[in-house]
Scaffold this active site. Structure first.
Site, PDB file in Angstrom:
ATOM      1  N   SER A  14     114.444  50.919 -21.364  1.00  0.00           N
ATOM      2  CA  SER A  14     115.225  51.321 -20.204  1.00  0.00           C
ATOM      3  C   SER A  14     115.287  52.838 -20.162  1.00  0.00           C
ATOM      4  CB  SER A  14     116.649  50.767 -20.342  1.00  0.00           C
ATOM      5  OG  SER A  14     117.526  51.345 -19.401  1.00  0.00           O
ATOM      6  N   TYR A  27     124.613  49.421 -25.438  1.00  0.00           N
ATOM      7  CA  TYR A  27     123.389  49.218 -24.665  1.00  0.00           C
ATOM      8  C   TYR A  27     122.434  50.393 -24.862  1.00  0.00           C
ATOM      9  CZ  TYR A  27     120.288  48.361 -20.720  1.00  0.00           C
ATOM     10  OH  TYR A  27     119.181  48.140 -19.940  1.00  0.00           O
TER      11      TYR A  27
END
Length: 121
Positions: A14, A27
Site C-alpha cells: 500500500s 496497518y
C-alpha cells in the site's frame, strides 16, 4: 523458483508502506514490513533469476472497511476518498500487476505505486 532459476514473487502492499497515516499505526507497520521484506528478498534471490515485485496502491474500492465496526472510521475514510476524487477500481491494480509480471524474465519492475490522481496522500 530458486531451483528452476526463474520465477516471480508479487507482493501487494500500500502507499501506507511508504508514508505514515495518523491513527493507523498497525496497518502502516504491516505495509512497511511488506516493503522491507520484498526488498530484502529481492536482494537475496536476484542472482538466481527470481524477480520480486511490490505493488503499492492508494485507496482501492475493496471490502476492507466492511471489517471495521467503528462508524467514525468508515465515515472519515469515505469523506477522504471523496476528497481524492474516488478510489481506484480493483481492475486497475490487477492490470498493474499483470504489466509487471509480463515483462521479460530478465526485467524486474521492483515497485509500482499507483493512486487516484486526486489522492494527495
Amino acid at each position: 523458483m530458486l531451483a528452476r532459476g526463474t520465477g516471480t514473487v508479487i507482493n501487494v502492499s500500500s502507499i501506507a508502506g511508504r508514508k505514515t497515516f495518523a491513527h493507523h499505526a498497525a496497518y502502516v507497520a504491516t505495509k512497511f514490513a511488506v516493503h522491507a521484506l520484498s526488498e530484502n528478498l529481492r536482494e537475496e534471490v536476484a542472482a538466481s533469476g527470481v524477480r520480486v515485485v511490490t505493488i503499492a496502491p492508494g485507496a482501492v474500492e475493496t471490502e476492507l472497511l466492511s471489517h471495521t465496526s467503528d462508524e467514525q472510521i468508515k465515515d472519515d475514510y469515505e469523506a477522504w476518498k471523496k476528497s481524492a476524487g474516488g478510489a481506484l477500481d480493483p481492475q486497475v491494480v490487477a492490470e498493474a500487476i499483470a504489466y509487471a509480471y509480463r515483462q521479460p524474465q530478465n526485467v524486474t519492475i521492483r515497485e509500482i505505486v499507483l493512486a487516484a490522481t486526486g489522492q494527495e496522500a
